[in-house]
Motif scaffolding. Structure first.
Motif, PDB file in Angstrom:
ATOM      1  N   MET A 266      13.242   5.725 -11.847  1.00 46.16           N
ATOM      2  CA  MET A 266      12.636   6.827 -12.579  1.00 46.16           C
ATOM      3  C   MET A 266      13.640   7.943 -12.434  1.00 46.16           C
ATOM      4  N   ASN A 267      14.326   8.186 -11.051  1.00 45.37           N
ATOM      5  CA  ASN A 267      15.149   9.419 -10.964  1.00 45.37           C
ATOM      6  C   ASN A 267      16.254   8.852 -11.916  1.00 45.37           C
ATOM      7  N   ALA A 268      16.799   7.554 -12.111  1.00 41.81           N
ATOM      8  CA  ALA A 268      18.124   7.327 -12.571  1.00 41.81           C
ATOM      9  C   ALA A 268      17.977   7.667 -14.067  1.00 41.81           C
ATOM     10  N   ALA A 269      16.877   7.619 -14.778  1.00 43.17           N
ATOM     11  CA  ALA A 269      16.485   8.082 -16.009  1.00 43.17           C
ATOM     12  C   ALA A 269      16.898   9.723 -16.215  1.00 43.17           C
ATOM     13  N   ALA A 270      18.151   9.573 -16.724  1.00 43.03           N
ATOM     14  CA  ALA A 270      18.761  10.869 -16.594  1.00 43.03           C
ATOM     15  C   ALA A 270      17.934  12.188 -17.330  1.00 43.03           C
ATOM     16  N   ALA A 271      17.344  11.752 -18.450  1.00 44.12           N
ATOM     17  CA  ALA A 271      16.564  12.891 -19.259  1.00 44.12           C
ATOM     18  C   ALA A 271      15.352  13.042 -18.384  1.00 44.12           C
ATOM     19  N   ALA A 272      14.889  12.194 -17.814  1.00 45.06           N
ATOM     20  CA  ALA A 272      13.685  12.473 -16.903  1.00 45.06           C
ATOM     21  C   ALA A 272      13.839  13.338 -15.557  1.00 45.06           C
ATOM     22  N   ASP A 273      15.226  12.980 -15.167  1.00 47.75           N
ATOM     23  CA  ASP A 273      15.514  13.488 -14.096  1.00 47.75           C
ATOM     24  C   ASP A 273      15.703  15.346 -14.067  1.00 47.75           C
ATOM     25  N   TYR A 274      15.754  15.558 -15.391  1.00 47.19           N
ATOM     26  CA  TYR A 274      15.883  16.935 -15.419  1.00 47.19           C
ATOM     27  C   TYR A 274      14.293  17.609 -14.965  1.00 47.19           C
TER      28      TYR A 274
END
Lengths: 618, 110
Positions: free
Chosen positions: A361-369
């Motif tokens: 989940m954290n690796a998904a860059a957009a969601a990481d914001y």
């Protein structure tokens, strides 16, 4: 063994030892001590956050406790405890009498130890580092006092120790395997140690460089990270994470190795998919270097960099998944015994998978914001580090305790420790996912009432006390076992598969009276299945060549420890520079002594070996 | 430990070893001369002001790579048997370092 031991006091013996088994005990004690210190700091953090607007640890002091909790747990607790397991087990698992460079092994320990002591002395000398364990340059260059200097110099010294230890294990595993121990017959823990050591070899130099730049900036007026002087503060972040991401694999790969041993032993089956396990370990090690920038998605590297690093990060889930399924299939249809180590191993699978899922989940860059700098990240990395590494270290300590100390830890107390720790762990960290998603930021010392954070934080704090209780039970267990524990057999668990279970508990100084001949994977199991009592020897009984003990590793490290104080206080005390130079002279002088004094070691004679072995084999 | 061809074993044919050593000596001398020549060329490339920097910098980097290879393979005996693992680690390190630098130069802002 008594025939071999020369007359020395216990303390002098341990200060000068070059024996991998005693160095393992030193790592275990020192790492265990720092684990308690880091745990205490964690408790303080949780007490402060138990209720809104608390004033137990405020502002700067909270920052110091938080920074030291992270730094201590990673560098001074997890790393040395991993090295304790490696030292205790790996040389015996490959059928060797010691590591390739016993002197360097001792040097590695003492460098780590003095670095750790130096870092922790900051508490008594004007304040600890306070810029987080990542010590981002934009924060740390501005930090007043000497806290960050303690961080930089302490980690530099202990980092040298780790690098030396890693190189030592690489050379040992490449060169010192017993006859017949091909690469694809090495136990999984040895494989994990091998890949881990390679990661240390490639990952620690960037940290060393980063720390030297930081040292130049803080102590000698450099401008590497100072934008006002033409430097760039982002360089530290890159260097730190080029080291820092492989570092988490340096911790977790040995954990995977420990669990692989435990699953096979207590399922009474050989490890399922051994060769795919080896492949997955190597692949994780390789990919670990390609993903560092996923810690920096919000820095502003741009969409292309973020996308590439996101995909590379998600790729690591594949070899990790291979491992998870192999462990499940190892248990499938096995004759499972739920001993304490096995309980940790079984609990590890769901706990670690949860950490892995939030990792993707954290690796998904957009969601990481959204996740960035929130408690969601805190929950994620505690699920992988505690649910993976700490579980493994506790499991490994229970599993190999009889081998290291010759006595079985009490199983009832061990199981109580496990259940307390397991409950406390999930109680503390599961709720933090939701606190993070609700918007609670990391590294902030308090929160206001009425934001919906109260219950979650209280639950989290209660969980932390469960883990503290578990640790106390473990300590009681250790004391009771040491005082009146039941003596362990060579094959302490009865189902040992690898070579370490073929030698006495604790093993004699020379490990193997005769170097064994390895005839397949799980060498000891093969011999047992053919009805043999011991291993097939690969050589006749003869004199055994051993290295002499030496105080020099201690003195070399002590010199750097003194030098670090000198250079740190150089600008404000007139004695600073002199002390710094004296410290370096002590180090270089003892290195010179080591180079010019011929040390040929000594021999344990055949008769003494026979005498010592008589007591064991009966 | 069969890492060296020079085992110190008296049973190995002396004449054969002599010949081997002579051959090796020849290789070392040749590579030594070549390295000195390459160094001179490098100095010349930098000193000659008709070459632009866009030529001379990549050119001397290339010469440096060639010299490292000579150093490793002829002077440090990596061409001999038993150096598979050192090669693996060397090239592994080169690959990791290359990918890191490459990522910086192509996708990462700094």
């Amino acid at each position: 063994m008594s025939t071999v031991a020369r007359k020395k006091s216990l303390i002098w013996d341990y200060l000068t030892t070059v024996d991998h088994k005693k160095i393992a005990i030193l790592y275990l004690i020192a790492g265990g001590f720092f684990f308690l210190v880091g745990g205490l700091e964690a408790l303080f953090i949780r007490i402060q956050l138990a209720k809104p607007n608390n004033d137990f640890l405020v502002g700067g002091l909270y920052n110091q406790v938080l920074t030291m909790h992270g730094t201590t747990m990673i560098f001074l607790a997890a790393m040395p405890l991993v090295f304790a397991m490696m030292n205790a087990v790996v040389p015996i698992q490959i059928g060797a009498r010691d590591v390739a460079f016993p002197f360097l092994n001792a040097l590695g320990f003492w460098l780590f130890f003095f670095g750790g002591v130096f870092l922790n002395l900051s508490w008594f000398l004007g304040g600890a580092p306070d810029a987080g364990w990542t010590s981002y340059a934009s924060l740390s260059l501005e930090s007043p006092g000497h806290g960050i200097d303690f961080y930089v110099l302490g980690l530099q010294i202990s980092g040298f120790g780790t690098l030396i230890g890693g190189i030592n294990f690489l050379v040992t595993i490449i060169n010192m395997r017993a006859p017949g121990m091909t690469y694809m017959r090495m136990p999984m823990f040895t494989w994990a140690t091998f890949v881990t050591s390679a990661l240390i070899l490639f990952a620690f130099p960037p940290l060393t460089v980063g720390l030297i730049f930081m040292m130049m900036d803080r102590l000698f007026g450099g401008n590497f990270y100072n934008p006002a002087g033409g430097g760039n503060t982002i360089i530290w972040e890159h260097l730190f994470w080029i080291f820092g991401h492989p570092e988490v694999y340096i911790l977790v790969l040995p954990a995977f190795g420990i669990f692989s041993e435990i699953f096979a032993t207590f399922s009474k089956k050989r490890l399922f998919g051994y060769s795919s396990m080896v492949f997955a370990t190597v692949l994780i090690g390789f990919l670990g270097f390609m993903v560092w920038a996923h810690h920096m998605f919000t820095v502003g590297m741009g969409p292309i960099a973020n996308a590439i690093f996101a995909v590379a990060t998600m790729a690591i889930a594949v070899p990790t998944g291979i491992k998870i399924f192999n462990w499940l299939f190892t248990m499938w249809g096995g004759n499972i015994r739920f001993t304490t180590p096995m309980l940790y191993a079984v609990a590890f699978i769901p706990s670690f998978v949860m950490g892995g899922v939030t990792g993707v989940m954290n690796a998904a860059a957009a969601a990481d914001y959204q996740y960035h700098d929130s408690y969601f990240v805190v929950a994620h990395f505690h699920y992988v580090i505690v649910g993976g590494v700490v579980f493994a270290l506790l499991a490994g300590a229970h599993y190999w305790w009889p081998k290291m100390f010759g006595k079985m830890l009490n199983e009832t107390l061990g199981k109580i420790t496990f259940w307390l720790f397991f409950t406390g762990f999930h109680l503390t960290f599961f709720i933090q996912h939701f606190l993070g998603l609700m918007g609670m930021p990391r590294r902030v010392f308090t929160y206001l009432p009425g934001q919906g954070f109260e219950t979650g934080n209280l639950i989290s704090t209660v969980g932390a006390f469960f883990m503290a209780a578990a640790t106390i039970v473990l300590l009681v267990n250790v004391v009771i076992t040491t005082a009146k524990g039941q003596k362990a057999e060579a094959d302490a668990w009865g189902d040992g598969r690898t070579l370490e279970w073929a030698v006495a508990s604790p093993p004699p100084e020379y490990n193997f009276a005769q170097t064994p001949l390895v005839r397949g994977l799980d060498a000891f199991w093969i011999e047992k299945m053919e009805g043999k009592k011991g291993l097939t020897p690969a050589e006749p009984l003869g004199d055994i060549h051993m290295p002499n003990s030496s105080i020099l590793p201690f003195v070399i490290s002590l010199g750097l420890f003194i030098a670090a104080f000198g250079f740190m206080y150089r600008t404000e005390h007139s004695w600073g520079l002199a002390v710094g130079i004296i410290g370096l002279l002590i180090t270089l002088g003892s290195m010179f002594l080591r180079s010019v004094i011929d040390d040929h070691g000594f021999h344990i004679h055949k008769e003494e070996v026979l005498e010592a072995e008589k007591g064991v084999k009966a | 430990m069969a890492n060296q061809t020079n085992t110190g074993n008296p049973n190995v044919d002396l004449a054969y070893r002599r010949k081997k050593n002579a051959e090796e000596m020849k290789h070392q001398v040749i590579s030594f001369v070549l390295m000195i020549a390459l160094t001179l060329v490098a100095f010349f490339a930098v000193g000659y002001d008709q070459f632009s920097h866009w030529f001379s910098v990549p050119f001397i980097l290339l010469l440096a790579v060639v010299q490292v290879a000579f150093q490793l393979y002829y002077f440090m005996h990596m061409s001999h048997k038993g150096h598979e693992l050192p090669s693996l680690f060397l090239y592994g390190g080169v690959l990791v370092a290359f990918l890191t630098v490459w990522a910086f130069m192509t996708v990462v802002w700094w």
